[in-house]
Design an enzyme around this catalytic site. Structure first.
Site, PDB file in Angstrom:
ATOM      1  N   HIS A 275      65.661 -29.869  91.407  1.00 42.07           N
ATOM      2  CA  HIS A 275      65.350 -29.691  92.825  1.00 42.07           C
ATOM      3  C   HIS A 275      64.278 -28.619  93.038  1.00 42.07           C
ATOM      4  CE1 HIS A 275      67.408 -25.807  92.977  1.00 42.07           C
ATOM      5  NE2 HIS A 275      68.371 -26.353  92.254  1.00 42.07           N
ATOM      6  N   GLU A 353      75.446 -28.629  90.215  1.00 38.80           N
ATOM      7  CA  GLU A 353      75.132 -27.455  89.414  1.00 38.80           C
ATOM      8  C   GLU A 353      76.417 -26.879  88.820  1.00 38.80           C
ATOM      9  OE1 GLU A 353      73.713 -25.664  87.404  1.00 38.80           O
ATOM     10  OE2 GLU A 353      72.060 -24.725  88.519  1.00 38.80           O
TER      11      GLU A 353
END
Length: 577
Positions: A275, A353
């Site tokens: 990202h 994550e």
């Protein structure tokens, strides 16, 4: 309506439908049982939500007549506002922006949303920047007057510092204030200036100006500071990167416009992208499962990645992301640049994550100061070391997030958490076993199986072109599996934000895309000590070099100009064109 929407409503879910005027008129006609003639009188205004509430028999509830709510003839749905009111308010605000001095600068919000923590830190940063304004009126070099009543015989206060280099820090700071610049002696950028001025300070020791062994980092670290990473994210590499990445050159029509447009990438492919940057990344905070949105820099990175993929003729059939906004937004902006917003996006929490436990939202520098360098590195980079776990009632525990409470179903129930919630609520409450803290290995133990058992059979083995948008540690797990990176070196791998990594399914190697700037990617991006495992030579199945790797960057370690070379270059420059 019959097969999907009504089903979701019956099981207790709130549903939002975003569609077009006549599509929504057809839906309203079905819900309210409006006749063929009457539906012609129903209008669906642009951008105004219409709210329907239903009873247990899925019949729309008519609002009480005493409530003054905006309704339309033949419809039981309620408008969130009176049609036309918002348009008029926006027009009035535009007039104010033109007439009231600095109205826009005072009342406008940032383009990207921010968490309360990010907003507080941004406010602190803004207050620091007031130093630029104050520097116009204050002479920092002027000594304070002292009448001697507080000792020292009327002389200015003599400050005692522990380290000699602190004098240099404050001396440089005073000069910057005079110039109207921001002075933050704890900032990494300022410390870097100080180190350069002193011939390089490493670990508190002053190096000689010519000591290249301690002041020169391997490729990728020197320029990492320009990418928005924190000091810890650009740790000096201890080994030279000897394996150069495969670089696919820009399509020929971009350099020779008369040629045909770029051919579409039709072969099986997998593109992985971390990202774009968030405010958490820029501020050096542990993010983990905290849902930090993209910063404006991150949006720009995602769009640039999409434009680069489009230049090289990439198209996709399916996209996989995590449940975190930053990964979803990155996929959105990439697809927007590719004109592929309609593409299916499959979201899985298994691509989230790493869960940082009690470190979530904390400053990395603060954690290092409180717990020491050794413990900090163990928590952050240890392969099997977990940070301190969050409690069951922490705001950072995923079990308190409705997205995981309501929609996560592919993980077993937790006896302990179910007992805690049952006692708390006074009734039976089944809770899933969600992570309270994860090591890098824990993160990979959910990411790699998801890739192997879901993405491979459902997409890659079906010949689909796949894009995966995720976070750093989830991508580490994928690359460890794909590139066979040893366990003891995987924590040394760095993943740049917003950079498309192309994994060739045949040659089993990572490729990068030429962006037309002529820059060596190893000097622009920091891939860490494990870059040699990432960029192995790309070869075809018969062992011949992959012809797509047609750009090679050489470093000074492989080529150095001597005096004779320089004379030849000077002679060539003098030749008439």
């Amino acid at each position: 309506w019959e097969q999907k929407i009504k089903h979701e409503l019956r099981i207790g879910r709130n549903v939002m439908v975003v569609a077009h005027a006549n599509t929504l008129r057809g839906l309203v006609k079905t819900i309210d049982g409006i006749g063929d003639d009457e539906i012609q009188e129903v209008a669906i205004p642009t951008g105004i939500p219409v709210i329907y509430k239903f009873n247990d028999e899925m019949v729309p509830i008519i609002p009480p007549s005493e409530k003054k709510e905006a309704r339309q003839a033949h419809m039981k749905g309620v408008f969130m506002e009176k049609p036309g009111l918002l348009k008029e308010a926006l027009k009035r605000e535009a007039d104010w922006m033109d007439q009231v001095p600095d109205y826009n600068g005072t009342l406008s919000r940032t383009k990207t949303p921010m968490t309360p923590l990010e907003r507080s830190l941004a406010k602190l940063k803004a207050e620091r920047e007031l130093g630029e304004w104050a520097g116009q009126f204050i002479d920092p070099t002027a000594m304070d007057e002292d009448d001697g009543n507080d000792g020292n015989m009327g002389k200015p206060v003599q400050y005692l510092v522990e380290h000699e280099e602190e004098d240099t820090v404050w001396e440089m700071g005073m000069k910057e204030l005079v110039q109207g610049k921001q002075f933050d002696p704890d900032g990494p950028a300022f410390r870097q200036q100080e180190d350069n001025a002193n011939g390089g300070i490493t670990n508190g020791k002053v190096n000689g100006g010519g000591s290249s062994s301690t002041t020169t980092a391997a490729a990728g670290t020197s320029t990492a500071a320009t990418t928005g990473e924190t000091t810890d994210d650009k740790e000096a590499l201890s080994t030279e990167v000897s394996n150069f990445p495969c670089i696919t050159s820009l399509p020929s029509q971009l350099t020779i416009p008369s040629l045909k447009s770029a051919s579409k990438q039709s072969k099986d492919l997998l593109v992985i992208i971390r990202h774009g940057k968030t405010e958490h990344n820029k501020l050096g905070l542990f993010t983990g499962w905290e849902d930090a949105p993209l910063a404006q820099d991150g949006i720009d990175e995602a769009r640039e990645a999409g434009r680069l993929l489009k230049l090289h003729g990439f198209e996709f059939d399916v996209v996989y992301t995590s449940w975190l906004s930053r990964a979803i937004e990155t996929a959105f902006y990439v697809l927007d640049e590719l004109d592929l917003l309609w593409l299916p996006i499959i979201k899985s929490w298994r691509l989230n994550e790493r869960m940082y436990g009690e470190l979530t939202g904390l400053s990395k520098n603060m954690v290092k100061q409180r717990h020491g360098e050794k413990q900090f590195k163990a928590w952050r980079r240890g392969y099997k070391v977990r940070p301190p776990p969050v409690s069951s009632f922490s705001k950072n525990y995923p079990g308190n997030d409705k997205r995981y409470q309501k929609y996560l179903s592919d993980i077993r129930y937790s006896t302990r958490e179910s007992a805690i919630r049952t006692i708390e609520k006074g009734q039976l409450s089944l809770q899933r076993k969600l992570p309270k803290s994860e090591s890098l290995k824990d993160c990979m133990d959910r990411t790699i199986p998801y890739y192997s058992e879901q993405i491979v059979p459902e997409a890659i083995n079906q010949g689909k072109r796949v894009l995966i948008s995720s976070s750093e540690n989830a991508i580490r797990g994928l690359l460890m599996h794909l590139c066979e990176i040893p366990e003891e070196h995987i924590a040394e791998l760095e993943i740049p934000n917003g950079l498309p990594l192309i994994f060739d399914m045949k040659s089993k190697c990572i490729k990068l895309l030429d962006d037309g700037t002529g820059r060596n990617p190893l000097e622009v991006y920091n891939f860490g000590n494990a870059a040699n495992y990432l960029f192995r030579p790309c070869e075809n199945e018969d062992g011949t070099p992959d012809q797509e790797c047609d750009i090679t960057f050489m470093t000074n370690a492989f080529y150095e100009k001597n005096e004779q070379d320089q004379q030849v270059l000077n002679a060539l420059r003098k030749r008439p064109q």
